[in-house]
Design a protein around this motif. Structure first.
Motif, PDB file in Angstrom:
ATOM      1  N   TRP A  70      41.962  46.522  50.710  1.00  0.00           N
ATOM      2  CA  TRP A  70      41.071  47.630  51.072  1.00  0.00           C
ATOM      3  C   TRP A  70      41.373  48.891  50.261  1.00  0.00           C
ATOM      4  O   TRP A  70      40.507  49.748  50.115  1.00  0.00           O
ATOM      5  N   ASP A  71      42.589  48.989  49.719  1.00  0.00           N
ATOM      6  CA  ASP A  71      42.882  50.104  48.818  1.00  0.00           C
ATOM      7  C   ASP A  71      42.048  50.001  47.545  1.00  0.00           C
ATOM      8  O   ASP A  71      41.685  51.005  46.931  1.00  0.00           O
ATOM      9  N   ILE A  72      41.755  48.782  47.145  1.00  0.00           N
ATOM     10  CA  ILE A  72      40.967  48.572  45.924  1.00  0.00           C
ATOM     11  C   ILE A  72      39.477  48.639  46.225  1.00  0.00           C
ATOM     12  O   ILE A  72      38.718  49.331  45.535  1.00  0.00           O
ATOM     13  N   PRO A 121      32.300  48.932  45.915  1.00  0.00           N
ATOM     14  CA  PRO A 121      33.523  48.107  45.832  1.00  0.00           C
ATOM     15  C   PRO A 121      33.663  47.364  44.508  1.00  0.00           C
ATOM     16  O   PRO A 121      34.769  47.286  43.962  1.00  0.00           O
ATOM     17  N   LEU A 122      32.569  46.812  43.986  1.00  0.00           N
ATOM     18  CA  LEU A 122      32.660  46.047  42.759  1.00  0.00           C
ATOM     19  C   LEU A 122      33.085  46.928  41.588  1.00  0.00           C
ATOM     20  O   LEU A 122      33.874  46.504  40.728  1.00  0.00           O
ATOM     21  N   LEU A 123      32.578  48.149  41.525  1.00  0.00           N
ATOM     22  CA  LEU A 123      32.949  49.044  40.434  1.00  0.00           C
ATOM     23  C   LEU A 123      34.414  49.473  40.563  1.00  0.00           C
ATOM     24  O   LEU A 123      35.117  49.610  39.553  1.00  0.00           O
ATOM     25  N   ARG A 124      34.885  49.691  41.786  1.00  0.00           N
ATOM     26  CA  ARG A 124      36.305  50.015  41.987  1.00  0.00           C
ATOM     27  C   ARG A 124      37.185  48.847  41.537  1.00  0.00           C
ATOM     28  O   ARG A 124      38.224  49.043  40.886  1.00  0.00           O
ATOM     29  N   GLN A 183      42.593  38.894  45.163  1.00  0.00           N
ATOM     30  CA  GLN A 183      42.177  38.939  46.567  1.00  0.00           C
ATOM     31  C   GLN A 183      40.995  39.884  46.759  1.00  0.00           C
ATOM     32  O   GLN A 183      40.043  39.565  47.486  1.00  0.00           O
ATOM     33  N   ALA A 184      41.057  41.049  46.098  1.00  0.00           N
ATOM     34  CA  ALA A 184      39.942  41.993  46.186  1.00  0.00           C
ATOM     35  C   ALA A 184      38.681  41.393  45.594  1.00  0.00           C
ATOM     36  O   ALA A 184      37.580  41.528  46.153  1.00  0.00           O
TER      37      ALA A 184
END
Length: 567
Positions: free
Chosen positions: A344-346, A503-506, A536-537
């Protein structure tokens, strides 16, 4: 002349409902596509000055085109683009036909359906995630265990082949499924010998030809998401394409005039190819793609038994895909991370929810626009229909995230907001043509009967068009949502704040940082490159579109998937 004008006016009045329902969608297209496009017609001929704006920037005539054609890098990336695209078309077409023939030789309907679904999964894995999975698989540490000194991702001679194979594996499931559907439409009895060629190979080959024609309409385009994630300085000579060249020229170097000249050249050529492909596919291959216009039969393999060779090929390819899926969805969660970060950090837990809602709304609005713009095309004698189709084809070729759209959103104060990414998801022009073709191939007779009975267009829209197409509509919605979730390009252009990034860009930013460090300092960065938390991310991000595929699989018919053939 006056009589002809009166006849046209009567037809316009008769079909007024079509013009009314199309107006909102066309208005949005005009604001967000046509208006930026008009500036694109001027940008290539000026030296754009950020402070003076489009209207006051000095006119330079053909200078940007002269500079473009005189740039050795442009000629190199043009050659790379054509080589990669043509090779991809050949490899993907052959692979799709082979997989369709292999699936067609399997007696069990459920096994054939399950394998076909498995073959579709790579398309639903975001390109950035697939790229990092390959990057991890070909890392220096893994290569060393195999006794290989260098990664093929760093070899300029091997990189194009690896890229083509990745893109072919990612997309071939769609033309394979279309070819299988065409074969099923031809197959009614057990066949041997020449019948197998006529009822299996020829239908599959015709779908492959249609696939190639549709790919020609994007001859100068490549998968930017995949390429941008994998490209590195060591392979620029053979891996750089027009897509990455244009991104660097416009977004990184702010050379808007040169970038716009390249875009206008691409648009002009691909619009001609698109119109030609549309006419050829409609004239010669429509029945092969839209098999709903024929009665479909359950396929019976030769002799009524499973073809062992076909089963072997299908299972071999399935084993390869299952291995890749294991590497993404299971393996990372069996290892321990030393990075001190959580998934979740990512990805950002709250951002996952926020962008899920944003894309849900965008996909829903897109579906409404698609329905209202597709219905007028079901009327063959609609006044202005030819012009209407031409405009839609032109908008389809315009693409998204190009420099003039960037300047449009920038001037509107939308940079570093979620709005450009959401707005870019409102339009899926190819789905408009697909929806129209599905209805005309299956239900046009019902509409004619309703018209003969005195039923109006309002009745046909609400009582025929929408009720009869509810399954394709669900499929198109799920497909469009998955495409939006799996794309980071629009956000890459407009958002630079990590707190706003999807999320995908992060994930992609983290993966790109790891790749850059690994190239810069060599083996010292390999521990970061293989840390399981990043995989995992990627697995968490990729899980949503894969689940959508599995949940909505029965709605993702071959005809619905045609909307993705040109992408």
């Amino acid at each position: 002349m006056e009589v002809q004008a009166q006849s046209i006016m009567r037809r316009i009045w008769r079909y007024k409902f079509h013009y009314i329902i199309a107006f909102p969608g066309l208005l949005l297209i005009f604001i967000f596509k046509i208006v930026p496009f008009l500036s694109a017609l001027r940008l290539p001929f000026i030296h754009y000055n950020l402070f003076r704006g489009l209207a006051d920037s000095p006119w330079t005539g053909w200078d940007n085109f002269r500079t473009l054609f005189g740039t050795p890098a442009f000629r190199a990336v043009l050659a790379n683009t054509l080589a990669l695209k043509l090779t991809y078309m050949l490899v993907c077409g052959i692979l799709a036909v082979a997989l369709a023939l292999a699936l067609g030789g399997i007696v069990s309907r459920w096994l054939r359906y399950g394998l076909a679904t498995l073959f579709l999964i790579p398309y639903f894995i975001p390109s950035a995630v697939a790229a990092y999975l390959v990057q991890h698989a070909f890392s220096a540490g893994n290569m060393a265990r195999l006794g290989i000194s260098a990664s093929p991702l760093l070899d300029k001679s091997l990189f194009p082949l690896l890229l083509v194979m990745m893109e072919a594996v990612k997309t071939c499931g769609i033309p394979a499924l279309l070819a299988l559907a065409a074969m099923e439409a031809k197959s009614a009895v057990s066949m041997t010998g020449a019948d197998l060629v006529h009822h299996r190979l020829i239908p599959a080959a015709r779908v492959a030809v249609a696939f190639v024609l549709l790919q020609l309409s994007t001859l100068l385009a490549t998968d930017f998401e995949l390429l941008h994630s994998l490209l590195n300085p060591l392979v620029m000579e053979t891996g750089d394409t027009l897509a990455t060249f244009q991104y660097r020229t416009s977004m990184l170097q702010a050379n808007y005039g040169l970038s716009s000249a390249l875009w206008l050249l691409q648009f002009a050529l691909q619009f001609m190819f698109t119109v030609a492909a549309y006419l050829l596919v409609r004239r010669f291959f429509k029945e092969d793609l839209f098999t709903g216009m024929k009665e479909k039969h359950e396929m019976v393999p030769s002799g009524g038994k499973t073809n062992i060779a076909g089963l072997f090929v299908a299972l071999l390819y399935a084993a390869f895909l299952l291995g890749a899926l294991y590497g993404l969805f299971i393996y990372p969660f069996t290892a321990t991370s030393s990075a001190g970060l959580s998934v979740w950090d990512i990805t950002g837990k709250l951002l996952m929810l926020q962008y899920g809602l944003i894309y849900w709304v965008a996909a829903s609005i897109c579906l409404l626009i698609t329905v209202t713009l597709a219905y007028p095309l079901t009327v063959k004698d609609l006044p202005g229909r030819g012009l209407y189709k031409g405009v839609l084809l032109a908008v389809m070729v315009m693409g998204t995230g190009v420099v003039h759209e960037y300047l449009f959103f920038k001037n509107a104060g939308m940079v570093n907001t979620i709005y450009p990414a959401a707005i870019s998801g409102l339009f899926s022009i190819s789905s408009i043509f697909v929806l129209k073709s599905i209805f005309n191939s299956r239900f046009s007779s019902l509409k004619n009967e309703a018209a003969a009975a005195g039923k109006g267009e309002l009745h046909s829209f609400f009582c025929l068009f929408i009720p009869k197409l509810w399954k394709p509509l669900i499929g198109l919605w799920a497909l469009h949502f998955a495409v939006l979730w799996s794309s980071s390009f629009p956000s890459l252009l407009y958002i630079n704040s990590p707190n706003l990034m999807p999320p995908l860009l992060r994930f992609k930013a983290a993966a790109m940082a790891v790749k850059t460090d690994a190239i810069a300092v060599g083996s010292a960065a390999q521990a970061l490159n293989g840390d399981p938390v990043l995989l995992q991310a990627g697995a968490v991000i990729a899980l949503l579109p894969v689940v959508l595929l599995l949940v909505f699989r029965r709605f993702l018919t071959p005809e619905v998937l045609i909307s993705q053939l040109r992408k």
